[in-house]
Design a protein around this motif. Sequence first.
Motif, PDB file in Angstrom:
ATOM      1  N   ILE A   1       0.844  -1.210   0.000  1.00 24.63           N
ATOM      2  CA  ILE A   1       0.000   0.000   0.000  1.00 24.63           C
ATOM      3  C   ILE A   1       0.870   1.248   0.000  1.00 24.63           C
ATOM      4  CG2 ILE A   1      -1.594   1.355   1.435  1.00 24.63           C
ATOM      5  CD1 ILE A   1      -2.924  -1.367   2.162  1.00 24.63           C
ATOM      6  N   SER A   2       1.997   1.184   0.708  1.00 26.43           N
ATOM      7  CA  SER A   2       2.867   2.368   0.761  1.00 26.43           C
ATOM      8  C   SER A   2       3.450   2.722  -0.605  1.00 26.43           C
ATOM      9  CB  SER A   2       3.997   2.174   1.784  1.00 26.43           C
ATOM     10  OG  SER A   2       5.055   1.383   1.278  1.00 26.43           O
ATOM     11  N   LEU A   3       3.485   1.756  -1.521  1.00 31.67           N
ATOM     12  CA  LEU A   3       3.987   2.041  -2.876  1.00 31.67           C
ATOM     13  C   LEU A   3       3.059   2.986  -3.635  1.00 31.67           C
ATOM     14  CD1 LEU A   3       5.253  -1.511  -3.824  1.00 31.67           C
ATOM     15  CD2 LEU A   3       6.668   0.528  -3.460  1.00 31.67           C
ATOM     16  N   TRP A   4       1.793   3.034  -3.229  1.00 32.78           N
ATOM     17  CA  TRP A   4       0.843   3.926  -3.885  1.00 32.78           C
ATOM     18  C   TRP A   4       0.605   5.208  -3.091  1.00 32.78           C
ATOM     19  CZ3 TRP A   4       0.551  -1.313  -4.579  1.00 32.78           C
ATOM     20  CH2 TRP A   4       0.559  -1.730  -5.905  1.00 32.78           C
ATOM     21  N   SER A   5       1.340   5.380  -2.016  1.00 33.12           N
ATOM     22  CA  SER A   5       1.222   6.621  -1.253  1.00 33.12           C
ATOM     23  C   SER A   5       2.356   7.554  -1.654  1.00 33.12           C
ATOM     24  CB  SER A   5       1.240   6.332   0.243  1.00 33.12           C
ATOM     25  OG  SER A   5       2.487   5.820   0.632  1.00 33.12           O
ATOM     26  N   GLU A   6       2.370   8.705  -1.067  1.00 28.87           N
ATOM     27  CA  GLU A   6       3.393   9.698  -1.409  1.00 28.87           C
ATOM     28  C   GLU A   6       4.802   9.195  -1.091  1.00 28.87           C
ATOM     29  OE1 GLU A   6       4.528  14.156   0.060  1.00 28.87           O
ATOM     30  OE2 GLU A   6       2.404  13.728  -0.296  1.00 28.87           O
ATOM     31  N   GLN A   7       4.935   8.480   0.031  1.00 26.75           N
ATOM     32  CA  GLN A   7       6.238   7.934   0.421  1.00 26.75           C
ATOM     33  C   GLN A   7       6.089   6.448   0.730  1.00 26.75           C
ATOM     34  OE1 GLN A   7       7.534  10.093   3.873  1.00 26.75           O
ATOM     35  NE2 GLN A   7       8.175  11.865   2.709  1.00 26.75           N
ATOM     36  N   SER A   8       6.990   5.643   0.174  1.00 22.77           N
ATOM     37  CA  SER A   8       6.993   4.224   0.535  1.00 22.77           C
ATOM     38  C   SER A   8       7.476   4.105   1.979  1.00 22.77           C
ATOM     39  CB  SER A   8       7.920   3.436  -0.398  1.00 22.77           C
ATOM     40  OG  SER A   8       9.269   3.768  -0.139  1.00 22.77           O
ATOM     41  N   ILE A   9       7.213   2.966   2.574  1.00 20.34           N
ATOM     42  CA  ILE A   9       7.614   2.763   3.963  1.00 20.34           C
ATOM     43  C   ILE A   9       9.129   2.847   4.124  1.00 20.34           C
ATOM     44  CG2 ILE A   9       7.691   0.242   3.946  1.00 20.34           C
ATOM     45  CD1 ILE A   9       5.890   1.467   6.754  1.00 20.34           C
TER      46      ILE A   9
END
Length: 184
Positions: A93-101
């Motif tokens: 999911i973090s890949l589709w947010s502004e910053q990956s984890i």
Amino acid sequence: MSWVIGILAILYPVIAYVGLSYGSPSLVALGLIVILLLRYKFGHSLLLNTTYVRLFIVTVIVVLGYSLITDSSYGIRFYPVVTSLLFLGIFAISLWSEQSIIERIARIREPDLPESAISYTRKVTISWCVFFLINGMIAFYTAVYSDIAIWTLYNGFISYCIMALLTAVEWLVRKKYKYKLPAS
């Protein structure tokens, strides 16, 4: 206190093995739920927002609750499966947010990452997604088809060694990669 709880969390498979060998799955599940709640109270990660942490806690309590209610080892044995799948979901999911984890983790030490480093952190996040997917599949296999000794060997030793190796390789690649970045 938090480091003791962290060690207990890491030793989950060994605790499960010993507990299942000498006690009932219900008691083991209850003990593991207590460790989980203590870990949440005293030492959950600041890198994950509280929604993810709560989702993890609730999901694991449901899985362990199955063993608590049915006195079956399956809930206990499926904990590593659930953990891998939850982390896979969080990382993916973090890949589709502004910053990956991984970018969030990197920004703790270097708030001003160059664009090339951001691209690199996305690739590292993808590599962890692959790890969590494969690890979850192996954990599932050991939970369903292996005896408790093989389950403990994989989930309590081999998977940790693979994570350490992946972390070490990434660290070495990052050191080499950073060396080639233009100076800011």
